[in-house]
Motif scaffolding. Sequence first.
Motif, short mmCIF file in Angstrom:
data_model
loop_
_atom_site.label_atom_id
_atom_site.label_comp_id
_atom_site.label_asym_id
_atom_site.label_seq_id
_atom_site.Cartn_x
_atom_site.Cartn_y
_atom_site.Cartn_z
N VAL A 1 0.85 -1.19 0.00
CA VAL A 1 0.00 0.00 0.00
C VAL A 1 0.88 1.23 0.00
CG1 VAL A 1 -1.67 1.33 1.34
CG2 VAL A 1 -1.91 -1.15 1.18
N GLY A 2 0.53 2.20 -0.82
CA GLY A 2 1.21 3.49 -0.83
C GLY A 2 0.38 4.50 -0.05
N LEU A 3 0.99 5.15 0.93
CA LEU A 3 0.29 6.07 1.82
C LEU A 3 0.99 7.42 1.82
CD1 LEU A 3 -0.03 3.62 4.85
CD2 LEU A 3 -1.85 4.20 3.23
N ILE A 4 0.30 8.44 2.34
CA ILE A 4 0.93 9.73 2.60
C ILE A 4 0.87 9.98 4.10
CG2 ILE A 4 0.60 10.74 0.32
CD1 ILE A 4 -1.95 12.06 1.32
N THR A 5 1.70 10.91 4.57
CA THR A 5 1.85 11.10 6.01
C THR A 5 0.57 11.53 6.69
OG1 THR A 5 2.78 13.26 5.39
CG2 THR A 5 4.34 11.54 6.11
N ASN A 6 -0.23 12.37 6.01
CA ASN A 6 -1.50 12.77 6.62
C ASN A 6 -2.57 12.90 5.56
OD1 ASN A 6 -2.53 15.82 6.26
ND2 ASN A 6 -0.27 15.85 6.14
N TYR A 7 -3.79 12.61 5.97
CA TYR A 7 -4.95 12.70 5.10
C TYR A 7 -5.87 13.79 5.63
CZ TYR A 7 -3.42 8.41 2.89
OH TYR A 7 -2.68 7.48 2.19
N ASN A 8 -5.73 14.97 5.00
CA ASN A 8 -6.55 16.12 5.41
C ASN A 8 -6.40 16.37 6.91
OD1 ASN A 8 -8.15 18.21 4.49
ND2 ASN A 8 -10.07 17.14 4.92
N GLY A 9 -5.17 16.20 7.43
CA GLY A 9 -4.87 16.46 8.83
C GLY A 9 -4.91 15.26 9.73
N VAL A 10 -5.35 14.12 9.22
CA VAL A 10 -5.35 12.88 10.00
C VAL A 10 -4.07 12.12 9.68
CG1 VAL A 10 -6.54 10.72 10.51
CG2 VAL A 10 -7.86 12.78 9.97
N TYR A 11 -3.15 12.05 10.65
CA TYR A 11 -1.88 11.37 10.43
C TYR A 11 -2.05 9.87 10.65
CZ TYR A 11 0.74 15.68 9.88
OH TYR A 11 1.23 16.87 9.40
N LEU A 12 -1.13 9.11 10.06
CA LEU A 12 -1.31 7.66 10.00
C LEU A 12 -1.37 6.98 11.36
CD1 LEU A 12 0.93 6.59 6.99
CD2 LEU A 12 -1.56 6.64 7.13
N GLY A 13 -0.74 7.56 12.36
CA GLY A 13 -0.78 6.97 13.69
C GLY A 13 -1.98 7.38 14.51
N ASP A 14 -2.93 8.08 13.91
CA ASP A 14 -4.10 8.56 14.64
C ASP A 14 -4.98 7.38 15.05
OD1 ASP A 14 -7.05 9.70 14.78
OD2 ASP A 14 -5.71 11.43 14.91
N PRO A 15 -5.51 7.39 16.28
CA PRO A 15 -6.38 6.28 16.73
C PRO A 15 -7.59 6.05 15.83
CG PRO A 15 -5.69 7.60 18.61
CD PRO A 15 -5.23 8.34 17.38
N SER A 16 -8.05 7.08 15.10
CA SER A 16 -9.21 6.90 14.22
C SER A 16 -8.91 5.93 13.08
CB SER A 16 -9.65 8.24 13.65
OG SER A 16 -8.67 8.79 12.77
N LEU A 17 -7.62 5.67 12.81
CA LEU A 17 -7.23 4.74 11.75
C LEU A 17 -6.84 3.38 12.30
CD1 LEU A 17 -5.09 7.08 9.44
CD2 LEU A 17 -7.56 6.66 9.39
N ASP A 18 -7.06 3.14 13.58
CA ASP A 18 -6.61 1.89 14.20
C ASP A 18 -7.19 0.65 13.54
OD1 ASP A 18 -4.76 2.79 15.98
OD2 ASP A 18 -5.97 2.49 17.78
N GLU A 19 -8.45 0.69 13.13
CA GLU A 19 -9.04 -0.49 12.50
C GLU A 19 -8.32 -0.83 11.20
OE1 GLU A 19 -13.40 -2.25 11.07
OE2 GLU A 19 -13.21 -0.16 11.75
N PHE A 20 -7.99 0.20 10.43
CA PHE A 20 -7.22 -0.03 9.21
C PHE A 20 -5.82 -0.54 9.52
CE2 PHE A 20 -3.88 1.96 6.61
CZ PHE A 20 -3.99 1.16 5.47
N LEU A 21 -5.14 0.08 10.49
CA LEU A 21 -3.79 -0.34 10.83
C LEU A 21 -3.77 -1.77 11.35
CD1 LEU A 21 -2.45 2.90 12.56
CD2 LEU A 21 -1.92 2.08 10.26
#
Length: 338
Positions: free
Chosen positions: A134-154
């Motif tokens: 998967v290719g990602l960027i550091t933040n998505y409209n201010g949501v950074y990859l380590g944000d708890p809101s992305l935990d299900e994806f991570l």
Amino acid sequence: MRTSASVAVGTPWSNAIDVHHHIVPEFYVEELRRLGFASTLPGVDKPAWKIETSLDMMDRQGIRAAVVNIWPGVPAVDADTGAHLARWINEFMAELVSRHPGRLGAFAVLPLPHVDAALAELEYCQDVLGLDGVGLITNYNGVYLGDPSLDEFLAEAARRRVPMFVHPTVPPSTGQPAFGLPASLCEFPFETVRLTAQLLYNRTLERHPGLRLILSHGGGGMAYFAGRLALGPLIVSDLAERLPEDPIGYLQRLYSDTAMIGDPHAFASVRSFARPDRILVGSDFPFMPESFSAENGRFIVEHGAFSPDELTRIQLGNAAELFPRFADHSESERGSLT
């Protein structure tokens, strides 16, 4: 058909796998414009690209294969629009890979930060298209990859042990002085440091131990700032509860690539920090011109003080462990060295 056997003498690499290789298909550029976005990022020139230019560059630089990405991927749109664009891009990349077996792999794009849509596309790209990561960027409209809101994806990416290539983008803040310079010139290394700090103090790798993250450009400024990032508890004592026991070792678990670190100053920091089993070849082609990436690679090979085994790992072995598509090539290369 082009093969790695056509590599000329004196190229920077030998049978390397390039994990930082951009492609810029015209349909993607046109769709971004239709949606009201710049073709790449404001202030970043859009390079001319076609697959033949990538393959020719690879041949000249001793690059056996490239795991390509489309950056910056899906822009900030609604979930349905993002899912449609991601599927279009990913099916294009799967077809491109199928037309060039042994030469190409691909990082899927996902419609983040829309977690449900991203999970659905991750499943399709892994189980149906067979893409390599998967290719990602550091933040998505201010949501950074380590944000708890992305935990299900991570958590799902960790369960699948999917290699994830993380490229910086512009920060979400506004109003900071730019001095008439493109954001990528200064902000990109800082963006990766921001993400690194978040991953460290959120203990993201502990919560998702299967994560395999590749930070581009040698980890941005991570090597230089790692010691400073570990000093949080000396500034605010409560941060001691959030800091892993071995913060430097924690960060050394992250992968990074060689793009844009082939000079005496940047490379000295990365070389002292990064473990050879976590370094991967990256060209940043075509956003960085071929002549630059050749000099960058040549500096690392000639001045890196790597043993032959370490250099083989950097060029081929580490990537082959992450990307099974290239594992057979790694075994044949290893046999030729014995």
